[in-house]
Design a protein around this motif. Structure first.
Motif, PDB file in Angstrom:
ATOM      1  N   MET A 375       0.826  -1.201   0.000  1.00  0.00           N
ATOM      2  CA  MET A 375       0.000   0.000   0.000  1.00  0.00           C
ATOM      3  C   MET A 375       0.865   1.257   0.000  1.00  0.00           C
ATOM      4  N   GLN A 376       1.904   1.239   0.784  1.00  0.00           N
ATOM      5  CA  GLN A 376       2.821   2.379   0.862  1.00  0.00           C
ATOM      6  C   GLN A 376       3.404   2.695  -0.523  1.00  0.00           C
ATOM      7  N   ALA A 377       3.820   1.646  -1.241  1.00  0.00           N
ATOM      8  CA  ALA A 377       4.372   1.833  -2.582  1.00  0.00           C
ATOM      9  C   ALA A 377       3.310   2.351  -3.546  1.00  0.00           C
ATOM     10  N   ASP A 378       2.095   1.842  -3.433  1.00  0.00           N
ATOM     11  CA  ASP A 378       1.011   2.301  -4.305  1.00  0.00           C
ATOM     12  C   ASP A 378       0.686   3.774  -4.062  1.00  0.00           C
ATOM     13  N   LEU A 379       0.589   4.170  -2.803  1.00  0.00           N
ATOM     14  CA  LEU A 379       0.246   5.550  -2.477  1.00  0.00           C
ATOM     15  C   LEU A 379       1.363   6.509  -2.900  1.00  0.00           C
ATOM     16  N   LYS A 380       2.585   6.055  -2.824  1.00  0.00           N
ATOM     17  CA  LYS A 380       3.713   6.892  -3.240  1.00  0.00           C
ATOM     18  C   LYS A 380       3.611   7.263  -4.716  1.00  0.00           C
ATOM     19  N   LYS A 381       3.069   6.366  -5.530  1.00  0.00           N
ATOM     20  CA  LYS A 381       2.940   6.613  -6.971  1.00  0.00           C
ATOM     21  C   LYS A 381       2.009   7.781  -7.277  1.00  0.00           C
ATOM     22  N   VAL A 382       1.105   8.101  -6.343  1.00  0.00           N
ATOM     23  CA  VAL A 382       0.184   9.212  -6.580  1.00  0.00           C
ATOM     24  C   VAL A 382       0.540  10.428  -5.729  1.00  0.00           C
ATOM     25  N   GLY A 383       1.697  10.370  -5.080  1.00  0.00           N
ATOM     26  CA  GLY A 383       2.170  11.526  -4.324  1.00  0.00           C
ATOM     27  C   GLY A 383       1.827  11.542  -2.858  1.00  0.00           C
ATOM     28  N   ILE A 384       1.292  10.431  -2.346  1.00  0.00           N
ATOM     29  CA  ILE A 384       0.944  10.349  -0.920  1.00  0.00           C
ATOM     30  C   ILE A 384       2.047   9.589  -0.193  1.00  0.00           C
ATOM     31  N   GLN A 385       2.636  10.237   0.800  1.00  0.00           N
ATOM     32  CA  GLN A 385       3.679   9.598   1.602  1.00  0.00           C
ATOM     33  C   GLN A 385       3.039   8.956   2.825  1.00  0.00           C
ATOM     34  N   ALA A 386       3.078   7.650   2.876  1.00  0.00           N
ATOM     35  CA  ALA A 386       2.457   6.903   3.972  1.00  0.00           C
ATOM     36  C   ALA A 386       3.532   6.358   4.894  1.00  0.00           C
ATOM     37  N   ASP A 387       3.529   6.802   6.133  1.00  0.00           N
ATOM     38  CA  ASP A 387       4.414   6.243   7.154  1.00  0.00           C
ATOM     39  C   ASP A 387       3.690   5.079   7.824  1.00  0.00           C
ATOM     40  N   LEU A 388       4.330   3.922   7.878  1.00  0.00           N
ATOM     41  CA  LEU A 388       3.707   2.731   8.447  1.00  0.00           C
ATOM     42  C   LEU A 388       3.840   2.738   9.968  1.00  0.00           C
ATOM     43  N   VAL A 389       2.742   2.441  10.636  1.00  0.00           N
ATOM     44  CA  VAL A 389       2.670   2.451  12.102  1.00  0.00           C
ATOM     45  C   VAL A 389       2.011   1.154  12.551  1.00  0.00           C
ATOM     46  N   THR A 390       2.464   0.591  13.643  1.00  0.00           N
ATOM     47  CA  THR A 390       1.753  -0.531  14.243  1.00  0.00           C
ATOM     48  C   THR A 390       2.004  -0.545  15.742  1.00  0.00           C
ATOM     49  N   TYR A 391       1.216  -1.332  16.450  1.00  0.00           N
ATOM     50  CA  TYR A 391       1.312  -1.495  17.901  1.00  0.00           C
ATOM     51  C   TYR A 391       1.015  -2.956  18.219  1.00  0.00           C
ATOM     52  N   ASP A 392       1.271  -3.372  19.448  1.00  0.00           N
ATOM     53  CA  ASP A 392       0.814  -4.707  19.812  1.00  0.00           C
ATOM     54  C   ASP A 392      -0.710  -4.727  19.758  1.00  0.00           C
ATOM     55  N   TRP A 393      -1.269  -5.915  19.627  1.00  0.00           N
ATOM     56  CA  TRP A 393      -2.690  -6.047  19.295  1.00  0.00           C
ATOM     57  C   TRP A 393      -3.627  -5.355  20.290  1.00  0.00           C
ATOM     58  N   PRO A 394      -3.481  -5.529  21.597  1.00  0.00           N
ATOM     59  CA  PRO A 394      -4.384  -4.809  22.511  1.00  0.00           C
ATOM     60  C   PRO A 394      -4.308  -3.293  22.349  1.00  0.00           C
ATOM     61  N   ALA A 395      -3.089  -2.749  22.165  1.00  0.00           N
ATOM     62  CA  ALA A 395      -2.953  -1.303  21.983  1.00  0.00           C
ATOM     63  C   ALA A 395      -3.535  -0.861  20.650  1.00  0.00           C
ATOM     64  N   TYR A 396      -3.344  -1.674  19.632  1.00  0.00           N
ATOM     65  CA  TYR A 396      -3.894  -1.390  18.297  1.00  0.00           C
ATOM     66  C   TYR A 396      -5.412  -1.242  18.374  1.00  0.00           C
ATOM     67  N   ILE A 397      -6.051  -2.170  19.080  1.00  0.00           N
ATOM     68  CA  ILE A 397      -7.506  -2.144  19.246  1.00  0.00           C
ATOM     69  C   ILE A 397      -7.931  -0.905  20.032  1.00  0.00           C
ATOM     70  N   ALA A 398      -7.265  -0.655  21.148  1.00  0.00           N
ATOM     71  CA  ALA A 398      -7.666   0.453  22.023  1.00  0.00           C
ATOM     72  C   ALA A 398      -7.457   1.809  21.350  1.00  0.00           C
ATOM     73  N   LYS A 399      -6.318   2.019  20.721  1.00  0.00           N
ATOM     74  CA  LYS A 399      -6.017   3.296  20.090  1.00  0.00           C
ATOM     75  C   LYS A 399      -6.920   3.560  18.888  1.00  0.00           C
ATOM     76  N   SER A 400      -7.204   2.524  18.115  1.00  0.00           N
ATOM     77  CA  SER A 400      -8.079   2.711  16.957  1.00  0.00           C
ATOM     78  C   SER A 400      -9.497   3.057  17.385  1.00  0.00           C
ATOM     79  N   ALA A 401      -9.944   2.486  18.506  1.00  0.00           N
ATOM     80  CA  ALA A 401     -11.291   2.806  19.004  1.00  0.00           C
ATOM     81  C   ALA A 401     -11.398   4.282  19.375  1.00  0.00           C
TER      82      ALA A 401
END
Length: 516
Positions: A375-401
């Motif tokens: 996805m990062q490579a695809d978005l770069k082709k249209v001028g969007i710079q995507a920085d990849l972020v992740t967390y451990d699963w419980p934090a991922y769930i809580a922060k996204s909520a």
């Protein structure tokens, strides 16, 4: 690292994919939490093996009033709660426990409502605070659910994970000892296995409940060996260090089929993988930007590279295998169209965003990191710079909520065989408040349709029409980019008997056994 040799024993070792965020599905939308508690708790109702008929749970029978507003459940007698540490139950499950379990979620004045944050995401996403007028005890073994308005799929809700029955007596005991928060991390239920021990990111231990109301399970013990890396799970299965592994990588499927110690089963489940776009943040509140992102993503490539063709491109939240699916077509891959839309939206020079990638493999997304890189490579082709972020699963769930993301990979496997489990649970206005609607999108026209689809009485053909219209609105507004509907592959030891791929819901261990 946890290593266990399960040969010639009645202990099942399950190589699971993540630590649960809670040991109480009332507070979670996580499949890892559902799997970890499916052994411990019981519900009023259960789905049949094919998910199409209800079976009695701790309710032996039920009736529905002629106006569809009053559901009366008649409870089994002599259903025992587990003991835990110093807590020893002094009575069997009764109506007090049922009322207490639902009132905790419904009633803001309940002693336990705000314990551990009080985020009852499923309960809120299903609009149950507005639907449920009262949960009433008639006597010790009769309980009534009184609805404000009749509801077509309410009975299905009571077979879902959030509807597990907790022990009021255990809650009172914890409150007396100043330990209320433990109710969601040291569970006490009436299920076939008793929770014994949890070490975060390592293991969960259970022992058989010999007093289970349907009879003791064939297995004596179960161990969840928490193993986030699917490659390591595969190695453990090959070495017979586990009997069942969660979510094999599609790239490993061929090797698994050739291995003498591994049995492979393929099946279809109701699921969707999607990229939620946080419409509460600019520039993602601009429809042209959302369309540009959709056009930028080469989903056909993801199907080949990530799923090894064990999936199909998704266009709707509703899987094509589930009734109510509308054959809409989402934006096709086109760098030119994406760039044009960005120019029209005033972002011809592009912009930066943060793209959250799944930290664990799930049936709907076997490799979030790799997908994120594509996805990062695809978005770069249209001028969007995507920085990849992740967390451990419980934090991922809580922060996204809490809506902290820009774009986020997520997915869903159905809990009930109804389109509303996707269209309502994940995309309604109520689901924004609960944190289940990760796009933050709220559309009055859409909400009206999905509410009309569950108002009783309504014909199946009318429900079908309403759900299809809702999907067309989804296509117009694009709060998500639907990614894939994945096929399900299970991998397990030939010693494991009775395993079936579930159409929806969590793993069920009660019916399993091990041969010598």
């Amino acid at each position: 690292m946890f290593i266990y040799s399960p040969a010639f024993s009645k202990t099942l070792v399950y190589c699971s994919e993540a630590s649960p965020d809670y040991f109480n599905p009332q507070l979670s939308l996580s499949g890892s939490a559902f799997d970890a508690t499916s052994l411990v708790y019981s519900r009023l109702l259960e789905f049949g093996s094919k998910g199409k008929k209800f079976q009695p749970g701790v309710a032996k029978k039920w009736t529905i009033s002629k106006d569809g507003r009053i559901y009366t459940f008649y409870l089994r007698k002599n259903v025992s709660f587990h003991s835990r540490g110093d807590f020893k139950p002094t009575r069997f499950l009764n109506a007090d426990d049922v009322v207490w379990s639902f009132e905790r979620q419904r009633n803001k004045n309940h002693l336990f409502h705000k314990v551990n944050g009080g985020g009852y995401r499923f309960f809120q996403a299903l609009d149950l605070p507005d639907l449920l007028l009262e949960v009433r005890k008639k006597n010790d073994y009769e309980v009534q659910f009184i609805l404000k308005t009749p509801h077509v799929v309410f009975l299905s809700y009571l077979a879902m994970e959030f509807a597990n029955i907790l022990s009021r007596e255990y809650g009172d005991w914890l409150a007396k000892h100043g330990k209320k928060e433990k109710i969601d991390f040291e569970p006490v239920g009436t299920g076939p296995f008793i929770f014994k021990k949890y070490i975060k990111d390592s293991l969960i231990r259970y022992v058989r409940n010999d007093g289970y109301y349907l009879g003791p399970a064939a297995l004596e013990k179960i161990v969840f060996s928490i193993t986030p890396d699917p490659t390591v799970r595969f190695q453990k299965l090959k070495k017979e260090e586990c009997h069942l592994m969660a979510f094999p990588q599609p790239s490993d499927r061929a090797a698994m089929k050739k291995h003498k110690n591994i049995q492979v089963m393929d099946g279809i489940t109701y699921n969707v993988s999607y990229l939620a776009i946080n419409t509460r943040k600019p520039p993602f509140n601009n429809l042209k930007v959302r369309k540009a992102i959709a056009h930028a993503l080469n989903r056909d490539l993801y199907i080949k590279a990530i799923y090894k063709n064990m999936a199909e491109v998704a266009h709707s939240p509703v899987p094509p295998t589930l009734w109510g699916h509308e054959k809409i077509t989402s934006p096709s891959y086109s760098v030119e169209k994406s760039k044009k839309l960005l120019r029209e939206a005033g972002y011809g020079k592009g912009f930066k965003l943060k793209l959250w990638t799944m930290p664990i493999s799930r049936p709907y997304n076997p490799n979030g990191k790799k997908m994120g890189e594509l996805m990062q490579a695809d978005l770069k082709k249209v001028g969007i710079q995507a920085d990849l972020v992740t967390y451990d699963w419980p934090a991922y769930i809580a922060k996204s909520a809490r809506g902290e993301h820009d774009l986020i990979q997520m997915g869903w496997t159905a809990d009930i065989p109804d389109p509303g489990n996707f269209l309502g649970t994940l995309l309604s206005c109520q689901a924004v408040d609960s944190g289940a609607n990760l796009s933050g999108w709220c559309e009055a026209r859409y909400d009206k349709l999905i509410h009309q689809a569950v108002q009783w009485p309504v014909s199946l053909s009318r429900r079908l029409s309403l759900y299809k219209r809702a999907q067309r609105i989804f296509r117009q507004k694009l709060p998500w980019v639907p990614l894939a509907h994945a096929y399900h592959t299970a991998a397990f030891s030939p010693r494991l008997k009775g395993y079936r791929i579930k159409l929806f819901g969590s793993e069920r261990f009660y019916e399993l056994s091990l041969s010598d």
